[in-house]
Each structure stands twice: as C-alpha cells, then as structure tokens.
Design a protein around this motif. Structure first.
Motif, PDB file in Angstrom:
ATOM      1  N   THR B  38     -16.718  49.880 -17.957  1.00 35.26           N
ATOM      2  CA  THR B  38     -18.100  50.111 -18.381  1.00 35.26           C
ATOM      3  C   THR B  38     -19.050  49.270 -17.538  1.00 35.26           C
ATOM      4  O   THR B  38     -18.651  48.323 -16.882  1.00 35.26           O
ATOM      5  N   VAL B  39     -20.293  49.668 -17.587  1.00 33.58           N
ATOM      6  CA  VAL B  39     -21.346  48.953 -16.884  1.00 33.58           C
ATOM      7  C   VAL B  39     -21.627  47.647 -17.616  1.00 33.58           C
ATOM      8  O   VAL B  39     -21.748  47.640 -18.828  1.00 33.58           O
ATOM      9  N   VAL B  77     -25.897  48.872 -10.441  1.00 38.79           N
ATOM     10  CA  VAL B  77     -26.299  50.132 -11.056  1.00 38.79           C
ATOM     11  C   VAL B  77     -27.685  49.976 -11.672  1.00 38.79           C
ATOM     12  O   VAL B  77     -27.954  48.991 -12.347  1.00 38.79           O
ATOM     13  N   ARG B  79     -30.638  51.609 -14.155  1.00 35.65           N
ATOM     14  CA  ARG B  79     -30.713  52.531 -15.283  1.00 35.65           C
ATOM     15  C   ARG B  79     -32.164  52.805 -15.662  1.00 35.65           C
ATOM     16  O   ARG B  79     -33.048  51.991 -15.403  1.00 35.65           O
ATOM     17  N   ALA B  88     -20.580  47.573 -11.930  1.00 38.65           N
ATOM     18  CA  ALA B  88     -19.370  48.277 -12.332  1.00 38.65           C
ATOM     19  C   ALA B  88     -18.356  48.230 -11.210  1.00 38.65           C
ATOM     20  O   ALA B  88     -18.727  48.111 -10.048  1.00 38.65           O
ATOM     21  N   LEU B  96     -22.073  58.353  -9.722  1.00 36.20           N
ATOM     22  CA  LEU B  96     -21.845  57.775 -11.036  1.00 36.20           C
ATOM     23  C   LEU B  96     -22.212  58.716 -12.168  1.00 36.20           C
ATOM     24  O   LEU B  96     -23.189  59.454 -12.091  1.00 36.20           O
ATOM     25  N   ILE B  98     -22.708  57.955 -16.140  1.00 35.42           N
ATOM     26  CA  ILE B  98     -22.796  56.798 -17.018  1.00 35.42           C
ATOM     27  C   ILE B  98     -23.075  57.229 -18.453  1.00 35.42           C
ATOM     28  O   ILE B  98     -23.992  58.014 -18.693  1.00 35.42           O
ATOM     29  N   VAL B 105     -18.315  54.290 -17.396  1.00 32.77           N
ATOM     30  CA  VAL B 105     -18.677  54.902 -16.122  1.00 32.77           C
ATOM     31  C   VAL B 105     -17.529  55.719 -15.579  1.00 32.77           C
ATOM     32  O   VAL B 105     -16.375  55.302 -15.630  1.00 32.77           O
ATOM     33  N   TYR B 107     -16.571  58.258 -12.019  1.00 33.23           N
ATOM     34  CA  TYR B 107     -17.027  58.572 -10.674  1.00 33.23           C
ATOM     35  C   TYR B 107     -16.690  60.010 -10.358  1.00 33.23           C
ATOM     36  O   TYR B 107     -15.719  60.547 -10.845  1.00 33.23           O
ATOM     37  N   GLN B 134     -27.047  59.886  -9.882  1.00 28.54           N
ATOM     38  CA  GLN B 134     -26.460  59.343 -11.094  1.00 28.54           C
ATOM     39  C   GLN B 134     -26.752  60.303 -12.243  1.00 28.54           C
ATOM     40  O   GLN B 134     -27.873  60.768 -12.403  1.00 28.54           O
TER      41      GLN B 134
END
Lengths: 146, 146
Positions: B38-39, B77, B79, B88, B96, B98, B105, B107, B134
């Motif tokens: 996770t982020v 990252v 947001r 991440a 990404l 998310i 996350v 890919y 993203q």
DNA sequence: GTGATTGCAAAGCGTTTGCACCGTA
DNA sequence: TACGGTGCAAACGCTTTGCAATCAC
C-alpha cells in the motif's frame, strides 16, 4: 476557446451568480488566472496580481483560488518536482500537457483511454473512479531555446 | 514479483553496493517498504517502523526514503486530495492503480499509451519527456466493505 | 579508530486560521 | 447599514538542516 477578456467577464459573472461579491482583490486574481495559459503557483498569482491591485494579500489569493476551483474554473495541478499545487485555467475535463520549462499548458481529449480503463478494471477487479493523465515535456518555443 | 523477504534482502544488498552502511534504522525502513503493498506516507513508515526499531527517528525515515527513491526502489506518489508525497514499492516503470480507501497499489503496463503519446506529440508540437497515468478507485475488498 | 549515520531540536516553508477593519450590495 | 470579504499576524503541519553523540566498518 473564449478570448481572455471574455473569460474574465464570464468568471466574474459566475462568481456573482454564486452569491459572491465582486471585489478588487477577486477581480485581480480572476484576471491573472483567466489571462494565463501557464501553470501558476499561489505565490505567482500573488506576485502578478499585485501588479493589478497593489494591496492584494496572499491569503485572499488562496481563498479566491479555492472558490474558483470549487466552481470548476481552475484546476489543481500536481507536478513531479516537489508537489506544489499548481493551478491553470481549464474548460471541461480534459488531460494536461505541461511544459516543464515555461509552465505552458495544453489540453487534449482522452477518449483513447476508455478502452484501457475497461481492461484494467476487468483485469484488476478495481472499480475505477478517477484518473490522472498528464504529459510533461517541452513546448515548441522551449525546444528551440534549450 | 519477489516475495517480501527476498525483496528486503535485495534492497539491503543494493544499499550496500551503493556504498551505504547497513544500520538498524535503515533495515527497519527497508522492511516496512518492501513488505507493504500500500501507499505509505513518511509518517506512516515512521509509525510502522518503530515497531521494528523503537528508536527510529522521523528524520531518518525521510533520509532513507530519499535514498531508496534515488535508487529506484520506491516511487513517489501524488494523490488528488492534498498532495502528500506518498511512497510505494515498485519494479520497473509501470502505471499505478491506487485504492482510495485502503491505499493498496497495483501496477499495470501502459503500452496502450504509446499511440496516444505519438498523436499528442504530433498535434501539439511538444516533445513529451515524461508522463503520469494513475487510476484511483476501490479495490475488490473495499468495494465489499463500502 | 574514524567517518558515515543518527536523532534531537530548531529552522524553514507553504498553507490555514483568528480577528479587527473595510467596502460591497 | 449589515455582513461578506480583506489583510495582517500568528498558528500550523510537514520537511529540511545543524550538530553532538553514536555506531558500522
């Protein structure tokens, strides 16, 4: 695309329609944003805006940008270097092409993305609600000068 | 994808190869990042990391993440909400996906983008050097719980 | 041993909030 | 006139820097 004077006028009307008062500081911020085709930080808006209204305060710039963003007239932009929230004029939901050198912004449609979104959604099981697509590079003018 | 223990080991070797010393604080940060899908914000890394090494300092988290980023082992990252630099684990350049709820996350490859990049480049005259793609949404688990 | 690394404390920076004054409607 | 709006100053949160103590090599 509206020319810049029309755009300022439209934005001011929009503010009025939303119940906001038209004040000199707000006019200054609106003119700066509506007349710019580059990404601007709040500090830059403040600097340029003071040329139009000398008593303009940075706090008012933040508060006005916040309202313009809520009304969909400006858009917050994130950039790879650091993460200052930059702002740019925008009409409708489109995708950004940002010059890394001069900050100039162009918009392009992202219809090509729909197929990709469907595929990623199917493969991952995610429910995709929002996306960012931004290209960074050099505009024509900056290619010549670098 | 490497399992998480292997990944930690690899990252530590990588640090050593780059001339950095292997210290307890660094091991803690590496383990947190390598074991997370996770982020995480620096503060979250700090919180989790203190479970592994109690004397860990937030400053060291920042400095270690900086090195890991420079070595390409973690990725910054951005947001939409605010702009905290989140981090991440990542392998190679991918795009990404998310989860807005839990930060998980995934890919995915972005080969579908090449055609679009060419078209935008041709239409605009820009030289495109970098891009962000993203997707934000809800992962399977969070769809069920919301 | 020694030089890189650490963590504390303090500084720095961009953003937000409190508040008394001001100006639009 | 009333109340939304303003700007100053201060608070705030996150990140970076200075520095003496520490620890990997």
């Amino acid at each position: 695309m509206l020319n810049q004077q029309e755009r300022s006028r439209t934005w001011l009307q929009e503010l009025k329609h939303n119940g906001y008062r038209l004040t000199s500081p707000r006019k200054a911020v609106v003119e700066v944003m509506a007349n710019s085709d580059t990404v601007l930080s709040p500090a830059e808006v403040y600097d340029i805006g003071r040329g139009r209204y000398a008593k303009l305060g940075l706090v008012t710039v933040y508060r006005t940008l916040e309202k313009l963003e809520a009304m969909g007239l400006v858009q917050r932009v994130h950039r790879p270097d650091g993460c200052e929230a930059f702002i740019a004029g925008v009409e409708g939901h489109q995708h950004l092409l940002i010059c890394e050198n001069c900050g100039r912004v162009e918009y392009f449609g992202g219809d090509k993305l729909d197929g990709l979104i469907d595929k990623v959604q199917g493969d991952s099981g995610y429910e995709i609600r929002d996306h960012w697509l931004q290209f960074f590079g050099l505009c024509r003018a900056c290619q010549r000068n670098n």
